[in-house]
Structure formats: C-alpha cells, structure tokens
Design an enzyme around this catalytic site. Structure first.
Site, PDB file in Angstrom:
ATOM      1  N   ASP A  95      -2.602   1.575  -8.475  1.00 49.94           N
ATOM      2  CA  ASP A  95      -2.243   2.501  -9.914  1.00 49.94           C
ATOM      3  C   ASP A  95      -2.837   3.750  -9.495  1.00 49.94           C
ATOM      4  O   ASP A  95      -3.450   4.283  -8.758  1.00 49.94           O
ATOM      5  CB  ASP A  95      -2.963   1.825 -10.794  1.00 49.94           C
ATOM      6  CG  ASP A  95      -1.978   1.772 -12.160  1.00 49.94           C
ATOM      7  OD1 ASP A  95      -1.333   2.807 -12.149  1.00 49.94           O
ATOM      8  OD2 ASP A  95      -2.175   1.050 -12.981  1.00 49.94           O
TER       9      ASP A  95
ATOM     10  N   GLU B 228       2.197   5.676  -9.336  1.00 52.06           N
ATOM     11  CA  GLU B 228       1.829   7.063  -9.926  1.00 52.06           C
ATOM     12  C   GLU B 228       2.783   7.286 -10.896  1.00 52.06           C
ATOM     13  O   GLU B 228       2.626   8.568 -11.431  1.00 52.06           O
ATOM     14  CB  GLU B 228       1.390   8.131  -8.793  1.00 52.06           C
ATOM     15  CG  GLU B 228       2.362   8.257  -7.788  1.00 52.06           C
ATOM     16  CD  GLU B 228       3.576   9.216  -8.417  1.00 52.06           C
ATOM     17  OE1 GLU B 228       4.598   8.623  -8.874  1.00 52.06           O
ATOM     18  OE2 GLU B 228       3.634  10.283  -8.074  1.00 52.06           O
ATOM     19  N   TRP B 229       3.594   6.510 -11.434  1.00 54.09           N
ATOM     20  CA  TRP B 229       4.357   6.763 -12.569  1.00 54.09           C
ATOM     21  C   TRP B 229       5.454   7.690 -12.504  1.00 54.09           C
ATOM     22  O   TRP B 229       5.992   8.423 -13.288  1.00 54.09           O
ATOM     23  CB  TRP B 229       3.684   6.938 -13.827  1.00 54.09           C
ATOM     24  CG  TRP B 229       2.306   6.224 -13.962  1.00 54.09           C
ATOM     25  CD1 TRP B 229       2.196   4.927 -13.902  1.00 54.09           C
ATOM     26  CD2 TRP B 229       1.163   6.535 -14.140  1.00 54.09           C
ATOM     27  NE1 TRP B 229       1.129   4.381 -14.002  1.00 54.09           N
ATOM     28  CE2 TRP B 229       0.105   5.387 -13.969  1.00 54.09           C
ATOM     29  CE3 TRP B 229       0.200   7.811 -14.228  1.00 54.09           C
ATOM     30  CZ2 TRP B 229      -1.240   5.685 -14.160  1.00 54.09           C
ATOM     31  CZ3 TRP B 229      -0.786   8.080 -14.024  1.00 54.09           C
ATOM     32  CH2 TRP B 229      -1.606   6.950 -14.224  1.00 54.09           C
ATOM     33  N   GLY B 230       5.614   8.200 -10.992  1.00 56.28           N
ATOM     34  CA  GLY B 230       6.728   9.401 -10.880  1.00 56.28           C
ATOM     35  C   GLY B 230       6.253  10.860 -11.192  1.00 56.28           C
ATOM     36  O   GLY B 230       7.131  11.518 -10.884  1.00 56.28           O
TER      37      GLY B 230
ATOM     38  N   ASP C 108       5.112   3.550 -17.947  1.00 51.37           N
ATOM     39  CA  ASP C 108       5.329   1.844 -18.085  1.00 51.37           C
ATOM     40  C   ASP C 108       6.292   1.186 -19.077  1.00 51.37           C
ATOM     41  O   ASP C 108       6.694   1.975 -20.037  1.00 51.37           O
ATOM     42  CB  ASP C 108       3.957   1.380 -18.743  1.00 51.37           C
ATOM     43  CG  ASP C 108       2.781   1.443 -17.770  1.00 51.37           C
ATOM     44  OD1 ASP C 108       2.875   2.078 -16.562  1.00 51.37           O
ATOM     45  OD2 ASP C 108       1.738   1.153 -18.053  1.00 51.37           O
TER      46      ASP C 108
HETATM   47  C1  GLA Z   1      -0.899   1.096 -15.606  1.00 49.00           C
HETATM   48  C2  GLA Z   1       0.401   0.706 -14.757  1.00 49.00           C
HETATM   49  C3  GLA Z   1       0.804  -0.714 -15.390  1.00 49.00           C
HETATM   50  C4  GLA Z   1      -0.396  -1.771 -15.331  1.00 49.00           C
HETATM   51  C5  GLA Z   1      -1.462  -1.209 -15.841  1.00 49.00           C
HETATM   52  C6  GLA Z   1      -2.885  -1.893 -15.541  1.00 49.00           C
HETATM   53  O1  GLA Z   1      -0.606   1.419 -16.834  1.00 49.00           O
HETATM   54  O2  GLA Z   1       1.529   1.667 -14.835  1.00 49.00           O
HETATM   55  O3  GLA Z   1       1.684  -1.271 -14.661  1.00 49.00           O
HETATM   56  O4  GLA Z   1      -0.773  -1.910 -14.045  1.00 49.00           O
HETATM   57  O5  GLA Z   1      -1.787   0.211 -15.423  1.00 49.00           O
HETATM   58  O6  GLA Z   1      -4.074  -1.441 -16.366  1.00 49.00           O
END
Ligand code: GLA
Length: 661
Positions: free
Chosen positions: A147, A180-182, A202
């Site tokens: 993450d 890293e969410w893009g 997410d």
């Molecule tokens: C982030 C990630 C999620 C999950 C949470 C856990 O938000 O993007 O997919 O792993 O952390 O805390």
C-alpha cells in the site's frame, strides 16, 4: 577464463536480481482478499474458513488461488525489526496459516505498506523491506500487496523497486501487487517492478457512488480504466481493485455486470466477499466459467469501449482463438435494446458469423450483420462473436495540423475504423516532438524545440496511413510568468487575450504525489495574489484549480494554496516545510466564476472571495509555522486528482500585489 565466468555470473545475478518473474502472472491473478468484507477485523479462523470454502465451493477449481490477508494482521516489530503478527487474532502465527493454505492447494498472500505505517496504523515496511521480504519468504508467502499510506516525501517508483528487489533477492517467487491508487501513473513504469498495479482509489460497495475522499463504486472505476488498455498485458496488469461481488449493496444484476466488466478489463479477479457464507447466486457469478475465460485469455489484451451512448456501452476484447468477446452494458435505469455490428468488430459483413452467450453458455443464432439484444437496467449481456476478418476502412488524425508552444503537452486522438486495429505511430523528428502512448488510439505530444515535424500513423499491415503536421512555436506565456510541469507529465499552459488556460492531469498537490500544472512568477516579502477562476472541466471531488504561494519547484516544497474543488468547496491547503505532511481548512462551495484572493502577511495567510473582483469577502485566515526562502513563487496551480485525466482551468484578472496593511 575465471575472470570471464565471474563476469558472466555477475551479469546474470544483476539481471535476475531485478524485477518480477513473468511466470508469476501470465494471466490476471485470481484469489481472495480480506479487506472489502472484513476491514481490519480479520483473524486466522476467518482466513482458514475462507480457504476451505474456496476449495469446497468450487472457486479453486475455476482458477482462484491466492488467499490474501489485508491490513490488520501485524501489530509490532521485535528488537531485531522483525514484524510480529497480532497474536490475539493469529494465535498460531502466520507460518501456520501459510502452511494451512498451501495444504489446501492454494497460495498465500500478505499485505504491507511502503510507508512508516499501514493505512490502518500498523507497522509499515519503510526501511524494513529486506527484513520483511526475508520474513515473508520464511513464512511461505506467495503474494505481497504493498500500500501507499504514510509515505510523505517518498517516491512511488523508488519505494516499490526497493520491495521488488528485496522479494526477488530472497529467491522465493512472490508476486508484488502495487497499491498506490494510480497516483503516479504506475502503468507507465510498474511493468517488471510488480505484476499488477491499482489504477484508482478504493472500490466501494456501491454501484456508482463517489465518496469525497476519492473512493468510488465500480461504475466510476470502470470509467477511469477506459483509456488504460494499452498498458496491460501478461505479467503487468491494471488492477481496478478487488471485487465487491457478494457484498451487501449491489444487486445480483449489478454483481453480474461488475464481474463481467472486470473480466473484459483483464483485471485481477480478487474476490472481496465472505466466501464461506455466500449464496448460490453469488457463487455462480464468481465461478461462471466462460466469463472467467475472457479474463484469463492467454493473449492478455485489456478490452476497450467501442461505443458509449448515455450509459449504453459496448465493449470488446480480442481473444486468442480469433473471436471477440463483446459486453453490452446498460448503466441506465430502464431496459434497453442494444446492438453491435460485425464491422465495428473488424469482421466482414454478409458472412455468417457465430454468436455464443457466455453467461448462459449456449450458442445463439448466427448473424451476418448485427447482433441485437435486450439488456436489463444495470445489466450486461456478454457474447463471443467469431466472423471473417475484414479490412480497415478508415484511419485519420482528429486534426491535420497542430500548433503548439514549446514546453507544452497535448493529447491527440486517431479515428480508426474498426477502432481495435493495431497501429504504429511515429514522429518524424523526436528531438522536436516526442510521442508516447496515452490511451486507446491516443498519443501524448511533447513539444521539445521550436520547429516543424510530421506525425504519421499506419496500420501494422501497411494498408492505410494518415499524417498530421505539427509546428512548435516559442512559449506564449507572458514574462515574468513561467510555466512548469511539476511531475505532472501532461500539463500545458496557453495565454490568449488575458486568459490563462492551464491544463493539469496530476494526482494531487497534497501529500507526496505533488503533481500539477503551475504558472508562476517570482515574489519577495509580503504579497497577495488574486484572479478570477472562470472554469474547470474535471468533476473529480478533489480536482483543484487555484492560487498558490510555493517556496520552489522542488518536490514536496513548502506551499500554501487556495483552490476551488468540484466536490469539497473552497479549500486552503498547505505544507509548512519541505517533505512534511499537508494540512487543510475547507470553506463553503462557490459557483464558478469566482474571484479568489490569497494574501501573505509574514506567516499569516488571509483568504478572500468576491463576485466582482472589487468588494472582497473575508473567508478566514491561518498562521503557519512557515517562512519561505526568497524569492519564492506566486502563481496558479491545477491538478485533476487522477494522473491520467485532464483538468482544463481558465483564469483571468490575475494580479500579484502588495497587501494593504
Ligand atoms: C488502502 C488500500 C485498501 C486497503 C486498505 C487497508 O485503503 O487501498 O485496498 O488495503 O488501505 O488499510
């Protein structure tokens, strides 16, 4: 001789010491992860029960293999820095769990974070990558999700590379999943470092909701992945996040569509529901063999959208056997008649072509022109069509000539019929204009030097071609203003008749991402900056258009920014010293156009708004622990909150002045 073989060995170890082995994910990884259903409330009982159910309910038999525990398993580190699992939740330890999962014929995955702490506040891997990789190898881990929380001042590529190398060095094959969410376009650099990378914030358990922190339902996630097809392939997959199939808010129809679209995207299929308690409808969706076969097709091509008429979308994905999977997706609230033609798919018209319904696993009537079907609201029909390959009928640039200012970027699109035709596109002079892929039939032009050149596109069989002439002019941003692309990579700025049009694509100004378009000038001592913000095109809740004081262009520099956002009102955001965390104060929403003024008085920053640029209304002020090294910068900054989507913002009536005392 000895020397030579030593050199050879050195070379081999250097090559093999880096990167993820391609055998780890020749097709998109399939498995289960605890996060979507259990959040931080995870324990070994649940994980073992899910592992048992994966086998007994037939998921393992259709390809699901990884059982991944997400955040919440770790609690501390011992005196040697080794990570310790929470013994109340995992009394038998992690190695026991890994062995248990392996004994069921499955593989075991674990979660960590590049930062000092995980998103759930547990110990992160920062500085402990080697120790952690060795611990995972010792435990028998097969998959690591990493993450990106608590990473202020860190660089995504560097940190993921450190973990990737540490995993590789253990000698145990472990798939690395980047999360890293893009924010820093991992699709542009992640290949080889990880086997998959998240493309968005997410996923949420909903159809099309968008949360103000950035989380969203599967429909907006799908939208954010439309353009990413050119970046995916065997061992390097775009990850639109784990499935919400079987979680409470989605109807069975919505679950079916969500699942089918993830398969069309060649997405990793990581179930996120409680497998041990799911009902038969959900089980049938997650195990639909012919839908899964689309995802797992060995060509590994991510599907693309060929049409979108107000929520009625037609998607295609080319398969190894020469057929094409077609998803007819109805995002509207009423049932609809939908169709697709053979010609759109690159097949010949008037030739009998087969159609198979992939949810119902039955052959339908053959077609010679158009496949027509009814699609229920929020539903999808998925068919596989096989016809005779046709020829390409058109290839054209959207513009035949372009003028660009030096230092700017621009996207250009090609129309190709059928749209799925493979092309080669080149610039006649890469020193003047560099060219890179930026989406489906979309290329990013970067103007490097003044001059002229031609971009040429041709079909790979050479039958059709098209060209576009490009002229690079000097920058037209009037002095003393300067334009900078702060790690954004798609930013541009144009000045015309008093209006600055600034386009940014960066993930954020906030936190470590620090990517945006910036037009600025030098400033000393106290100043105010004011402008009218006319418009911004991006609707992401945290897209930002505003006024900024910033110490320098250096990454993670100290700054104060006053911006308008589409979903979170007017926001004052700042970073007090280089590399430290950001903070903010939000004000009420303002309709555009609006005049904003940010005034610096020592380390106090005062914020005003106005409807006419004459009478100013005080919004508030803040005194910070901040003193810029002079000269600092005053200017206009824009980001889209999504590193591959653009935000075009317009400003005028720009003034930098000395504040009235
Ligand atoms: C982030 C990630 C999620 C999950 C949470 C856990 O938000 O993007 O997919 O792993 O952390 O805390």
């Amino acid at each position: 001789m000895i020397k030579k073989s030593f050199l050879f060995l050195l070379l081999i170890t250097q090559i093999t010491a880096y990167g993820q082995s391609p055998e780890l994910a020749p097709t998109p990884p399939m498995g289960w992860n605890s996060w979507n259903a259990f959040d931080l409330n995870i324990n070994s009982k649940i994980v073992m029960l899910v592992a048992d159910s994966m086998v007994s309910k037939g998921l393992a038999a259709v390809g699901y293999q990884y059982i991944v525990i997400d955040d919440g398993w770790q609690i501390d580190r011992d005196k040697n820095g080794k990570i310790i699992a929470d013994s109340t939740r995992f009394p038998e330890g992690i190695k026991y769990l890994a062995d248990y999962i392996h004994s069921r014929g499955l593989k075991f995955g674990i979660y960590t974070c590049c930062g000092t702490k995980t998103c759930g506040g547990r110990p992160g891997s920062y500085g402990y990558e080697t120790i952690d990789a060795n611990t995972y190898a010792e435990w028998g881990v097969d998959y690591v999700k990493e993450d990106w929380c608590n990473t202020d001042g860190l660089d995504t590529r560097t940190q993921y590379r450190i973990m990737s190398d540490a995993l590789r060095a253990t000698g145990r094959p472990m798939l690395l999943s980047l999360c890293e969410w893009g924010i820093s376009s991992p699709w542009e650099w992640g290949k080889g470092i990880g086997a998959m990378w998240r493309t968005t914030n997410d996923i949420q358990d909903c159809f099309d909701c968008v949360r103000n922190w950035g989380g969203m339902g599967w429909v907006p996630i799908l939208e954010k992945n439309v353009d990413l097809a050119p970046y995916a392939g065997p061992s390097h997959w775009n990850d639109p996040d784990m499935l919400e199939v079987g979680n409470k808010a989605l109807t069975p129809t919505e679950c079916r569509s969500h699942f089918a679209m993830w398969c069309m995207l060649a997405a990793p299929l990581i179930a996120g529901n409680n497998i041990s308690t799911m009902n038969d409808t959900i089980k049938e969706i997650l195990t639909a063999p012919e839908i899964i076969a689309i995802d797992q097709d060995s060509l590994g091509i991510q599907g693309t959208r060929i049409r979108n008429n107000s929520g009625l979308q037609v998607w295609q994905k080319s398969l190894k056997d020469g057929s094409i999977a077609v998803a007819l997706l109805n995002l509207t609230n009423i049932s609809a008649s939908m169709d697709v033609t053979l010609e759109e798919l690159g097949f010949k018209k008037d030739v009998t072509s087969s159609v198979r319904d992939l949810w119902n696993r039955k052959d339908l009537e053959t077609i010679t022109d158009t496949f027509k079907t009814k699609v229920e609201p929020h539903g999808v029909v998925v068919v596989k069509i096989k016809g005779k390959k046709g020829t390409v009928s058109a290839l054209k640039f959207e513009k035949a000539s372009i003028k660009m200012n030096k230092g700017n970027h621009q996207l250009i699109q090609l129309t190709v019929i059928p749209s799925i035709t493979p092309l080669t596109v080149i610039s006649s002079n890469e020193a003047i204009l560099s060219l890179s892929i930026a989406g489906v039939n979309t290329y990013k032009l970067t103007a490097l030097k003044e001059g002229k050149c031609i971009i040429k596109a041709s079909t790979t069989d050479g039958k059709l071609s098209s060209s576009c002439s490009v002229q690079i002019l000097s920058s037209n941003i009037p002095s003393p203003w300067e334009f900078d692309d702060i790690k954004d990579n798609k930013a541009s700025a144009v000045y015309e008749d008093g209006v600055f049009s600034i386009e940014g694509a960066g993930a954020d100004i906030w936190s470590s991402s620090d990517q945006f378009a910036f037009v600025h000038r030098k400033a000393e001592r106290d100043n105010y900056i004011s402008a009218r913000i006319i418009s911004q095109t991006n609707t992401d809740p945290w897209a930002k258009t505003g006024l900024m004081f910033r110490e320098s262009n250096a990454p993670n520099s100290a700054f104060v920014m006053l911006c308008v956002t589409p979903g979170n009102g007017v926001s004052l955001q700042w970073r007090e010293t280089i590399g430290c965390a950001c903070s903010k104060k939000d004000f009420s929403t303002e309709l555009l156009p609006v005049y904003l003024k940010l005034s610096k008085n020592g380390s106090t920053f005062i914020v005003y708004k106005s409807i006419n640029g004459k009478q100013w209304v005080l919004l508030g002020d803040i005194t910070l622990n901040l003193s810029f090294i002079e000269p600092y910068q005053a200017g206009m900054a824009v980001c889209s909150h999504s590193s591959h989507m653009l935000n075009l913002s317009k400003f005028d009536h720009l003034i930098v002045g000395t504040p009235e005392k």
